[in-house]
Design a protein around this motif. Structure first.
Motif, PDB file in Angstrom:
ATOM      1  N   THR A  20      12.184  23.801 -18.002  1.00 47.17           N
ATOM      2  CA  THR A  20      13.009  24.930 -17.552  1.00 47.17           C
ATOM      3  C   THR A  20      14.021  25.284 -18.635  1.00 47.17           C
ATOM      4  OG1 THR A  20      14.468  23.316 -16.477  1.00 47.17           O
ATOM      5  CG2 THR A  20      12.862  24.427 -15.066  1.00 47.17           C
ATOM      6  N   ASP A  36       6.017  27.622 -18.540  1.00 49.12           N
ATOM      7  CA  ASP A  36       4.636  27.233 -18.302  1.00 49.12           C
ATOM      8  C   ASP A  36       4.130  26.223 -19.329  1.00 49.12           C
ATOM      9  OD1 ASP A  36       3.102  27.857 -16.234  1.00 49.12           O
ATOM     10  OD2 ASP A  36       2.132  29.616 -17.104  1.00 49.12           O
ATOM     11  N   ARG A 127      12.447  23.064   0.089  1.00 51.01           N
ATOM     12  CA  ARG A 127      12.671  23.094  -1.357  1.00 51.01           C
ATOM     13  C   ARG A 127      14.167  22.979  -1.681  1.00 51.01           C
ATOM     14  NH1 ARG A 127       8.964  27.757  -3.939  1.00 51.01           N
ATOM     15  NH2 ARG A 127      10.108  29.059  -2.485  1.00 51.01           N
ATOM     16  N   GLY A 156      10.268  27.514  -9.218  1.00 50.76           N
ATOM     17  CA  GLY A 156       9.529  28.363 -10.143  1.00 50.76           C
ATOM     18  C   GLY A 156      10.227  29.685 -10.368  1.00 50.76           C
ATOM     19  N   GLY A 157       9.705  30.491 -11.298  1.00 53.72           N
ATOM     20  CA  GLY A 157      10.255  31.818 -11.556  1.00 53.72           C
ATOM     21  C   GLY A 157      11.651  31.791 -12.146  1.00 53.72           C
ATOM     22  N   THR A 159      15.590  31.849 -11.106  1.00 52.09           N
ATOM     23  CA  THR A 159      16.371  31.562  -9.899  1.00 52.09           C
ATOM     24  C   THR A 159      17.857  31.779 -10.135  1.00 52.09           C
ATOM     25  OG1 THR A 159      16.489  29.226 -10.522  1.00 52.09           O
ATOM     26  CG2 THR A 159      14.760  29.842  -8.970  1.00 52.09           C
ATOM     27  N   ASN A 171      15.167  33.581  -5.504  1.00 53.82           N
ATOM     28  CA  ASN A 171      14.158  33.879  -6.530  1.00 53.82           C
ATOM     29  C   ASN A 171      14.263  35.347  -6.930  1.00 53.82           C
ATOM     30  OD1 ASN A 171      11.958  31.397  -5.534  1.00 53.82           O
ATOM     31  ND2 ASN A 171      12.093  31.976  -7.679  1.00 53.82           N
ATOM     32  N   ASN A 308       6.852  30.486 -15.512  1.00 53.18           N
ATOM     33  CA  ASN A 308       6.008  29.767 -14.554  1.00 53.18           C
ATOM     34  C   ASN A 308       6.429  30.166 -13.139  1.00 53.18           C
ATOM     35  OD1 ASN A 308       5.343  27.798 -12.625  1.00 53.18           O
ATOM     36  ND2 ASN A 308       5.390  26.131 -14.086  1.00 53.18           N
ATOM     37  N   PRO A 309       5.556  30.842 -12.403  1.00 53.20           N
ATOM     38  CA  PRO A 309       5.992  31.367 -11.110  1.00 53.20           C
ATOM     39  C   PRO A 309       6.014  30.327  -9.985  1.00 53.20           C
ATOM     40  CG  PRO A 309       3.722  32.014 -11.521  1.00 53.20           C
ATOM     41  CD  PRO A 309       4.167  31.231 -12.729  1.00 53.20           C
ATOM     42  N   ASP A 310       5.422  29.143 -10.217  1.00 51.60           N
ATOM     43  CA  ASP A 310       5.150  28.225  -9.100  1.00 51.60           C
ATOM     44  C   ASP A 310       6.114  27.063  -8.955  1.00 51.60           C
ATOM     45  OD1 ASP A 310       2.825  29.719  -8.495  1.00 51.60           O
ATOM     46  OD2 ASP A 310       1.829  28.746 -10.187  1.00 51.60           O
ATOM     47  N   GLY A 311       6.660  26.562 -10.058  1.00 50.55           N
ATOM     48  CA  GLY A 311       7.509  25.378  -9.970  1.00 50.55           C
ATOM     49  C   GLY A 311       6.689  24.103  -9.792  1.00 50.55           C
ATOM     50  N   TYR A 313       4.695  20.798  -8.359  1.00 51.73           N
ATOM     51  CA  TYR A 313       3.651  20.662  -7.327  1.00 51.73           C
ATOM     52  C   TYR A 313       3.001  19.287  -7.405  1.00 51.73           C
ATOM     53  CZ  TYR A 313       0.666  21.708 -11.326  1.00 51.73           C
ATOM     54  OH  TYR A 313       0.059  21.675 -12.557  1.00 51.73           O
TER      55      TYR A 313
END
Lengths: 318, 318
Positions: A20, A36, A127, A156-157, A159, A171, A308-311, A313
């Motif tokens: 990040t 990403d 989250r 993700g994304g 924030t 977001n 990176n849109p997802d964060g 996982y």
């Protein structure tokens, strides 16, 4: 009494948490984004003796193995305590994020740990809660409760952290952007980069900086690259930290001249973040920034990454 | 040499400029909105002796008639000078906005004057330029170059001023909102309300306030009333100015308890602005605020208004 139950038959889980970049120039301590390019992985294996043990840290040396000094295991400890999970875990950390690269390595390890633990729960936590747990880890790394790496790592994304208590993360939408991260081989610790900041700022600067932050958020919503270019100005933090990095303003200028939308510190530096509107442009900007650091006799690493849109996982078993 | 030409055959024009409310709590000196309730009118009649003369000011007393002391005529003078318009004008000002009501009366008169003059031009200037000219008037009224009333007065809606030089104004989207303005009969001058502000603010407060401003802008874009409710917090200016207005926090609390989304100063006070999500709610909030001021022995005037999306305009002859 806790209502938390562990899923039956799950003994081992791995989670990935992305690199990040925090602050983004206009959003000191409140804005951040997920990258990403790289990330950290944490694998948890259930134990039955109640202990939390770091078995192995791959790819880097020098990180503490004591569970209450390592960001990942400390965050895990706190989450176990608060949720009354007493089985214990063995932990393996695979560091994909280089130490001191300004890409939120300490946050990523902590987030990967709590996201992995969340995978064991029959009723996973929100989250926002994961951000809170991971923040315990970030606290021992940076000496403060700053969620601007942890929040984008989880969500993700891009924030915005409106509030730490209660935790509230927003977001933001964003246009297609390529991030350039340049990591000059200089030692600047987060704690000392924070220590040099004056505890007060002029009201006048506050007004000017608010206007840029507000306009930058408008630019994200409107996906307006030119407005983003005009508004990504840091009038408060950058002037105080620039002299920590040899050649900072020349490297920034080289980035902007090569077409970068903005160039600023990634987190508290020494790494720098540039926004570009295409991959080709990002490559051009990278070369220009590296060349300028080289001119100052400084070696540097580089990454190019979309947002990176997802964060973070859980990595599913194959 | 100026390229400005006056339209043939136009000798008299009237412009209307709406009341406005500045700051909106989170956006000190950068946010403002236009109101639908009331406004000022300025009528210009062409002369041929090069003089700018205030013929009449209707509805209020005590405003200066000397052209370089009145906000409307001074703004007009500056616009004529910069555009090299030398014919001269007679001016009539119809004040619809009560003096000291915290609804941008000085800004509205200045804006009405420059918008009227713009109507005489074959090539009208941009709205940004009109803001710049009207600001000259605002400067003599408030002692500073603050466009947070002038910008929404010209542009309408809710505006963010990113920059004064070059002038850049951003129109924000917004959900359906009803504004309540309560004007307690107390004397607080803009200059003194500004004078009590500390010239510096703590970095920590700056971070917290930035987060609220950022979140409020997100709330406007997302038309999210609940996010707006959480984020409309003024941690910097309100605590410093609250004691200028007897009963301020009790009136604010009465508004919030009656369902207001936020209650804060309108501009530098003493007037207060509350946001409500319906007209019925606005009426309830108005009564609660008036009752609380009354409890403190203070008379007050009130207005309920939706946001005016259009800003100032030329009133066409019938």
């Amino acid at each position: 009494m806790s209502n938390v139950k562990l899923k039956e038959g799950v003994n081992k889980l791995t989670a990935f948490a992305p690199a990040t970049s925090a602050n983004l120039g206009v959003g000191f301590d409140i804005l951040g984004l997920a990258l990403d390019a790289v990330g950290d992985k944490v694998t948890l294996t259930k134990r039955d003796d109640g202990q939390i043990i770091i078995e192995k840290i791959n790819s880097v040396t020098g990180l503490p193995l004591e569970p209450n000094k390592n960001t990942a295991s400390y965050a895990l400890q706190k989450m176990c305590e608060e949720l009354d999970i007493s089985c214990g875990f063995s932990m393996q950390i695979d560091k994909g994020i280089a130490m001191g690269s300004g890409m939120g390595g300490s946050a990523a390890s902590a987030v990967a740990a709590v996201v992995a633990l969340n995978g064991f729960l029959s009723n996973p936590v929100s989250r926002e809660k994961l951000v809170e747990y991971a923040l315990y880890g970030e606290e021992i790394a940076s000496g403060g409760r700053h969620a601007d790496n942890v929040a984008p790592c989880v969500f993700g994304g891009i924030t915005l952290i409106r509030s730490l208590a209660p935790m509230e993360v927003i977001n933001l939408p964003y246009p297609e952007l390529y991030c350039v991260i340049i990591h000059p081989h200089l030692q600047v610790e987060t704690k000392s980069a924070r220590g040099i900041l004056k505890p007060e700022i002029p009201l006048k600067k506050y007004v000017e900086q608010s206007a840029q932050l507000g306009a930058a958020i408008c630019a994200f919503y409107q996906k307006d690259i030119e407005l983003l270019r005009r508004s990504m100005q840091d009038l408060i933090i950058e002037p105080q930290r620039a002299n920590l990095v040899t050649g900072y303003y020349q490297v920034k200028e080289a980035a902007l001249k090569s077409g970068a939308i903005t160039a600023t510190f990634s987190g508290s530096g020494p790494s720098m973040l540039a926004f570009c509107d295409s991959k080709a442009n990002a490559e051009k900007v990278t070369l220009a920034m590296l060349a300028m650091f080289n001119k100052h006799g400084i070696e540097a690493d580089q990454w190019i990454s979309p947002i990176n849109p997802d964060g973070a996982y859980i990595i599913e078993d194959k």
